[in-house]
Every structure is written in structure tokens, then in C-alpha cells.
Scaffold this motif. Structure first.
Motif, mmCIF file in Angstrom:
data_model
loop_
_atom_site.group_PDB
_atom_site.id
_atom_site.type_symbol
_atom_site.label_atom_id
_atom_site.label_comp_id
_atom_site.label_asym_id
_atom_site.label_seq_id
_atom_site.Cartn_x
_atom_site.Cartn_y
_atom_site.Cartn_z
ATOM 1 N N VAL A 65 1.021 -1.220 0.019
ATOM 2 C CA VAL A 65 -0.026 -0.049 0.073
ATOM 3 C C VAL A 65 0.896 1.239 -0.075
ATOM 4 O O VAL A 65 0.528 2.072 -0.632
ATOM 5 N N PHE A 90 -3.162 -7.111 -1.597
ATOM 6 C CA PHE A 90 -2.351 -5.874 -0.864
ATOM 7 C C PHE A 90 -1.567 -6.578 0.381
ATOM 8 O O PHE A 90 -2.058 -7.426 1.162
ATOM 9 N N THR A 92 0.608 -5.033 3.236
ATOM 10 C CA THR A 92 0.975 -3.486 4.211
ATOM 11 C C THR A 92 1.102 -3.623 5.578
ATOM 12 O O THR A 92 0.652 -4.818 6.089
ATOM 13 N N GLY A 103 -8.906 -1.200 0.891
ATOM 14 C CA GLY A 103 -8.215 -2.035 0.082
ATOM 15 C C GLY A 103 -9.137 -3.053 -0.913
ATOM 16 O O GLY A 103 -8.980 -2.896 -2.126
#
Length: 240
Positions: A65, A90, A92, A103
Motif C-alpha cells: 500500500v 494487498f 501492508t 483495499g
């Protein structure tokens, strides 16, 4: 090795693009994924990620991210704006519910938080790829239809009342499962096991989240087809 064996080998060599500005993470993931049989490309910025998504043509992307030029949400937004349906996981350090929802709402297919298990990440990537690839059952008619809702398993197209509906790979797989079991009540556990294909740590809220996404796309402005059966699960049936 014959021609068919060569083709099978190529099919098994899945391609993944790992996007993270931390060299230690990209190197670790690249090494682990190559060991697992993947073809790997890496990028450290959003711009590199977008360029490589076109030239490398990955099956799936691991997307951090927080990137130095623009964030992963913007990367995904630009890809989707270009008509690219590449599935995305994703990755992160952010761990709030809002970040997860943001997300997934942006069109991501899954979400993992650092630090993470390499084995779990690989399992999730394989599950995402399975969901993103249409399963060819070699049936005479690849089209599923419930009422005015139509899903084509070969062209990956969905429409209702003749209006095309754009879905992410996870939304497509969820809808396909509901349509293949039309008029049958499916529990959250059944949906989680079939659509996500791995232990999601019992987080059945992800099912609720994606059902809400489908409702906004399938039922918005129309008579509803996706219904909640309190205490039992969900059912899809023709609007009536």
C-alpha cells in the motif's frame, strides 16, 4: 517430454509481480516464490508496477500500500481504469478495519498484514489465481442463467437485464457459486470454504463484505436476487 507435457509445464509456471519498496521483502518473496515454481518480477514504485503489469503480464500482483511515488490504491485504480482485471493481494503494515475495507473496496482480491507467513501468502496467491481463471468445464453451454441474470464462464461476462456488470475475480467467483446453487441456502462457512479455498482464520465477515459488494452491483435499482436467510446464510433466486 512431448508437446502436451511442455504446455502443462508452461501452465504451471504462474507469473507474479511483487511490488514493495523494501528490498528485503521483495528479495525474500521473490526467492520463496521462485522456489515454489513461480515466475517472478519485482517493482519498487507504483510507476514501475504499472509498466511491468503491461510488459510482464502477471497472473497476480502482490502490492504494497505504501509506495514512494503513489500508493497501492492509486496503482490499482489506474490499472482498473485501463481495463486491467489483474487480481491483487494487498501487502501492508496497516492493520485497521478501515484500511482492509478500503483495499478491498478499491478492487483488491485479498489483504495481508506485515509481518506475514510466506506459506500463507503463497497459499492465498494460488487461491486468488484459481478464482481469477475461469474454469472450463467443457460443457456445451458455458452460460449460467438465473432469471434475468446471466454469467458466461468462458467470456467472463456478467449481465442483468442485458446490462453488463463489471466484477472483480473474487466477486465473479462468489456470484458463480451462488448461481450454480440457485435457490439453495449457503452458509457463510460453505461460501468461505468454496470461494476463498483456504483457512481465512474464521473471518466470515469477508463473506458479508463481498455479498454487500455483489448486491450493490447486481441488485442496485432492481428487485433483489440475493437474500439473507437469518441464522442460515444467503440464497440467490430469480426476482419475483
Amino acid at each position: 517430454m512431448g508437446i502436451e507435457d511442455d504446455e502443462s509445464a508452461k501452465e504451471r509456471a504462474l507469473k507474479v509481480l511483487v511490488v514493495d519498496d523494501e528490498p528485503a521483502i521483495t528479495q525474500l518473496l521473490a526467492m520463496a516464490l521462485r522456489y515454489d515454481g513461480w515466475e517472478v518480477a519485482t517493482a519498487a514504485t507504483g510507476a514501475e508496477a504499472i509498466a511491468l503489469s503491461e510488459s510482464f503480464e502477471p497472473d497476480v500482483m502482490v502490492l504494497d500500500v505504501m509506495l514512494p511515488d503513489f500508493d497501492g490504491m492509486q496503482v490499482l485504480s489506474r490499472l482498473r481504469g485501463n481495463g486491467e482485471l489483474l487480481p491483487v493481494l494487498f501487502l501492508t503494515a496497516l492493520d485497521s478495519v478501515d484500511d482492509r475495507v478500503r483495499g478491498l473496496t478499491a478492487g483488491g482480491d485479498d489483504y495481508m498484514v506485515k509481518p506475514f507467513s510466506i506459506e500463507e501468502l503463497v497459499a492465498r496467491l494460488r487461491a486468488i489465481v484459481r478464482r481469477s481463471k475461469v474454469v472450463h468445464d467443457r460443457l456445451p453451454n458455458p452460460v449460467l442463467q438465473v432469471g434475468d441474470l446471466v454469467l458466461n464462464e468462458e467470456s467472463y461476462e456478467v449481465s442483468r437485464g442485458g446490462d453488463l456488470i463489471e466484477l472483480t475475480s473474487t466477486e465473479f467467483e462468489l456470484l458463480r457459486y451462488l448461481m450454480r446453487n440457485a435457490r439453495r441456502v449457503l452458509s457463510k462457512a460453505q461460501i468461505l470454504d468454496r470461494v476463498w479455498s483456504y483457512d481465512y482464520s474464521g473471518k466470515q465477515t469477508v463473506v458479508e463484505l463481498y455479498i454487500s459488494y455483489l448486491r450493490k452491483k447486481i441488485d442496485a435499482g432492481r428487485k433483489p436476487m440475493i437474500h439473507t436467510v437469518r441464522g442460515a446464510g444467503y440464497v440467490l433466486k430469480p426476482a419475483g
